[in-house]
Design an enzyme around this catalytic site. Structure first.
Site, mmCIF file in Angstrom:
data_model
loop_
_atom_site.group_PDB
_atom_site.id
_atom_site.type_symbol
_atom_site.label_atom_id
_atom_site.label_comp_id
_atom_site.label_asym_id
_atom_site.label_seq_id
_atom_site.Cartn_x
_atom_site.Cartn_y
_atom_site.Cartn_z
ATOM 1 N N ASP A 116 17.276 8.869 66.421
ATOM 2 C CA ASP A 116 18.517 8.052 66.507
ATOM 3 C C ASP A 116 18.915 7.727 67.749
ATOM 4 O O ASP A 116 19.270 8.598 68.625
ATOM 5 C CB ASP A 116 19.575 8.922 65.587
ATOM 6 N N HIS A 142 20.392 5.149 62.968
ATOM 7 C CA HIS A 142 21.936 5.746 62.692
ATOM 8 C C HIS A 142 22.522 5.587 61.168
ATOM 9 O O HIS A 142 23.669 6.180 61.401
ATOM 10 C CB HIS A 142 22.724 5.225 63.704
ATOM 11 N N SER A 198 29.053 8.462 61.316
ATOM 12 C CA SER A 198 29.227 8.207 62.760
ATOM 13 C C SER A 198 30.398 8.793 63.192
ATOM 14 O O SER A 198 30.909 10.085 63.271
ATOM 15 C CB SER A 198 28.843 7.062 62.785
#
Length: 267
Positions: A217, A245, A95
């Site tokens: 996502d 995610h 991320s």
């Protein structure tokens, strides 16, 4: 302060193997990589750590001024690499850590020799032709909710971020991770994350790069993966058969296979 203690650094795996550094995302900690470490440990020296303000990092080292930008977190990465004298490590960032890795590689190119970006996003807010997945008002509401009721926000958002509604234990794990983080420190990391814009930094990447996206996502939609891939010359884009995610938790076999294939090609 000793950096290894400050960032709760853990080193495991093959001490003579190439180095892989695993970096967690906002609201998480190094434990999120527990399903990936066994896939790497036989052939690689694996380094894990917690950013200051997360996990078991030393809370007294936290500074809102430092961590109000991604550069502060990138400084954590560089200092961990320096403390362990790492050279040409492969940095695997989940991320927002994918963008932190970009900044760290630019700041200390001798330390990081390749990047693996897991569900990356250089900007979460839509901007003209760019689709980040959120409007500015979406992010304002998200941050307002987080700051007014962090535990409530964690309970509501963790299942959305994780996806996989048929596997509620995954969302519960992410919620527990959020709730274990100091709310004030979590607020700073979340605000820094969701208001960041690292699109121009992608053009500076000069190392082999693997971009891993999920086929569904809500935090980093497919358009974002395509943008990151197009912006980094010579990068490889792999779309995982994964929802949510956090593919290293929801689809570890596919995630680990993509990472290990990339690592093998670097040798």
């Amino acid at each position: 302060m000793d950096v290894v203690r400050r960032n709760n650094v853990t080193v495991t795996g093959n001490p003579d193997g190439p180095v892989v550094v695993l970096a967690h995302g906002s609201g998480c900690d190094q434990n999120m990589w527990r399903l990936t470490v066994p896939a790497l440990a036989r052939d690689h020296r694996v380094v894990l750590f917690d950013y200051v303000g997360s996990g078991r990092a030393e809370p007294s080292a936290f500074s809102e001024e430092r961590y109000a930008s991604l550069d502060g977190y990138a400084q954590d990465v560089v200092e961990v690499c320096q403390a362990l004298d790492l050279r040409d490590a492969v940095f695997v960032g989940h991320s927002v850590s994918a963008m932190i890795g970009v900044l760290a590689a630019d700041a200390a190119p001798e330390r990081i020799g390749a990047l693996v970006m897991v569900a990356p996003s250089p900007r979460y807010i839509d901007d003209d032709a760019y689709r980040g997945g959120f409007t500015a008002s979406d992010i304002d509401e998200l941050l307002e909710s987080l700051e007014s009721n962090y535990l409530g926000w964690s309970a509501a958002m963790a299942p959305v971020i994780m996806g996989n509604a048929d596997r509620p234990e995954l969302g519960e794990e992410l919620e527990n991770s959020f709730c274990a983080t100091d709310p004030e420190m979590a607020r700073v990391f979340a605000r820094t994350t969701f208001l960041s814009d690292s699109r121009d930094d992608l053009k500076k990447v000069r190392v082999p790069t693997l971009v891993l996206e999920c086929n569904d996502d809500v935090i980093a939609p497919r358009e974002v993966g395509a943008f990151v891939h197009d912006a980094i010359a010579g990068s490889t884009l792999v779309t995982l058969e994964a929802t949510g995610h956090c593919p290293h938790l929801s689809a570890p076999a596919a995630t680990n296979a993509a990472i290990t294939e990339f690592l093998a090609a670097l040798r």
